[in-house]
Design an enzyme around this catalytic site. Sequence first.
Site, mmCIF file in Angstrom:
data_model
loop_
_atom_site.group_PDB
_atom_site.id
_atom_site.type_symbol
_atom_site.label_atom_id
_atom_site.label_comp_id
_atom_site.label_asym_id
_atom_site.label_seq_id
_atom_site.Cartn_x
_atom_site.Cartn_y
_atom_site.Cartn_z
ATOM 1 N N ASP A 90 0.842 -1.193 0.000
ATOM 2 C CA ASP A 90 0.000 0.000 0.000
ATOM 3 C C ASP A 90 0.881 1.248 0.000
ATOM 4 O OD1 ASP A 90 0.979 0.037 2.544
ATOM 5 O OD2 ASP A 90 -0.936 -0.241 3.539
ATOM 6 N N SER A 91 0.280 2.419 0.120
ATOM 7 C CA SER A 91 0.997 3.655 -0.192
ATOM 8 C C SER A 91 1.451 4.453 1.010
ATOM 9 C CB SER A 91 0.097 4.556 -1.039
ATOM 10 O OG SER A 91 -1.020 4.974 -0.269
ATOM 11 N N GLY A 92 0.867 4.217 2.164
ATOM 12 C CA GLY A 92 1.104 5.074 3.309
ATOM 13 C C GLY A 92 -0.021 6.060 3.544
ATOM 14 N N GLY A 93 -0.903 6.219 2.553
ATOM 15 C CA GLY A 93 -2.031 7.138 2.703
ATOM 16 C C GLY A 93 -2.961 6.743 3.832
ATOM 17 N N PHE A 94 -3.194 5.437 3.994
ATOM 18 C CA PHE A 94 -4.089 4.996 5.063
ATOM 19 C C PHE A 94 -3.472 5.259 6.430
ATOM 20 C CE2 PHE A 94 -5.703 1.906 8.119
ATOM 21 C CZ PHE A 94 -7.061 2.163 8.025
ATOM 22 N N GLN A 193 -10.748 8.356 -4.947
ATOM 23 C CA GLN A 193 -11.297 8.919 -3.711
ATOM 24 C C GLN A 193 -12.631 9.613 -4.005
ATOM 25 O OE1 GLN A 193 -10.370 8.420 -0.692
ATOM 26 N NE2 GLN A 193 -8.384 7.417 -1.059
ATOM 27 N N GLY A 220 -10.877 5.032 0.532
ATOM 28 C CA GLY A 220 -11.695 5.964 1.282
ATOM 29 C C GLY A 220 -13.061 5.444 1.672
ATOM 30 N N ASP A 270 -8.714 -6.652 0.587
ATOM 31 C CA ASP A 270 -7.823 -6.944 1.711
ATOM 32 C C ASP A 270 -8.468 -6.393 2.971
ATOM 33 O OD1 ASP A 270 -6.041 -4.522 3.068
ATOM 34 O OD2 ASP A 270 -6.933 -3.967 1.148
ATOM 35 N N CYS A 308 -16.009 -26.763 6.825
ATOM 36 C CA CYS A 308 -14.667 -26.242 6.537
ATOM 37 C C CYS A 308 -13.648 -27.365 6.436
ATOM 38 C CB CYS A 308 -14.260 -25.258 7.628
ATOM 39 S SG CYS A 308 -12.644 -24.504 7.352
ATOM 40 N N CYS A 310 -10.238 -26.743 6.534
ATOM 41 C CA CYS A 310 -8.936 -26.259 6.981
ATOM 42 C C CYS A 310 -8.338 -27.207 8.015
ATOM 43 C CB CYS A 310 -9.043 -24.844 7.555
ATOM 44 S SG CYS A 310 -9.687 -24.756 9.247
ATOM 45 N N CYS A 313 -10.155 -27.171 11.496
ATOM 46 C CA CYS A 313 -11.449 -27.849 11.575
ATOM 47 C C CYS A 313 -11.321 -29.355 11.350
ATOM 48 C CB CYS A 313 -12.415 -27.246 10.556
ATOM 49 S SG CYS A 313 -12.972 -25.590 11.002
ATOM 50 N N HIS A 339 -7.823 -20.888 10.378
ATOM 51 C CA HIS A 339 -9.237 -21.109 10.057
ATOM 52 C C HIS A 339 -9.865 -19.890 9.389
ATOM 53 C CE1 HIS A 339 -13.447 -22.014 10.150
ATOM 54 N NE2 HIS A 339 -13.631 -20.831 10.728
#
Length: 372
Positions: A90-94, A193, A220, A270, A308, A310, A313, A339
């Site tokens: 990611d960019s750092g904006g968040f 945005q 955003g 994500d 499930c 996994c 489980c 899980h």
Amino acid sequence: MQFTLDATSKNARACTIVTAHSTIKTPVFMPVGTLGSVKSLDMQDVVELLGAEIILANTYHMYLRPGDATVAKMGKLHGFTTYPKSFLTDSGGFQAFSLSGISKPKADGIEFRSHIDGSKHFFTPKKVIDIGHNLGSDIMMILDDLVALPATQERIALSIERTTAWAKESIEYFREKQKEGIGCEQNIFAIIQGGTDKAFRTKSATELCELDYDGFAIGGLSVGELNNEMYDTVEHTTKYMPKNKPRYLMGVGTPEDLIENIERGIDMFDCVMPTRNARNGTLFTSFGRLNIKGAIFKEDEAPVDSECKCLTCQRYSRAYLNHLFRARELTYFRLATIHNLHYYLNLMREAREAILEDRYSEFKAEFYAKRG
């Protein structure tokens, strides 16, 4: 990057994205590995148990610790972490948004103080790309100006103005570097945005999608607005996004959010929700959420989710996970995280299959029916 639109079911899309390190089938959920590690898991878990073809690492955090130059010396993200598949950074904006008390967006970038030692730093569009080159991510997000909602019309307008200006600077610099032989196997996405205002979203999407980006994200959202406002905004914004490039909804969200936004044409997601909730005792199942710390599970021999497949489980009971959580045993964090991430990734695989068979509406109805 190679991108193929394999099938649609109304607005839902099944696509294939090929990077230098993996082939990604969408819809896809990207586990979050903020510091180059998915919390409580090792890369063998991520690759062999979960089959994740792409994970996310955090530019802000990796820049501060261990430092992007160090990562570059250690073989970039792939060599440093040994994860052989694709990375998105990611960019750092968040972080400027989430750490607003120690950051300040300006006309030419974002000034912030390290949450580790208080040292002062400044992210510009070019600096973020330089960091991305050092990290060696397959997909890097550009610097954007993210604002919390609700926000004034003036602040959202300023966010769009800055984001577009930074996007123009970013793509020009990124393509120049590729001509110099730097980042030739990397890809770059812009971030739309505009809050929940449709006119602002139209403006931002139109301006950005005219630029030579490999893909586009909707940023955003999931920052204070109601769910239906998020869904309406996504449905509106995707109309202005190219059909022949990936569409990524950043930082979203619940299983329901994923199902709703796939229906609205989103390919990539994500969120820290499955990993963070696992650590706090909330497990996601085919039938809804389960709070494993509840006393009701003390002698429950059933798996977390009867549907499930996994590791957790297939091998362990709810009673055992209840015991591990209450005892604060470290093993709990691994088993719960495996899980939750398996549930998310498998949900995406099932959604893709439904799209390929042009029955996504039926799949969505079945998803909600199981939840009562």
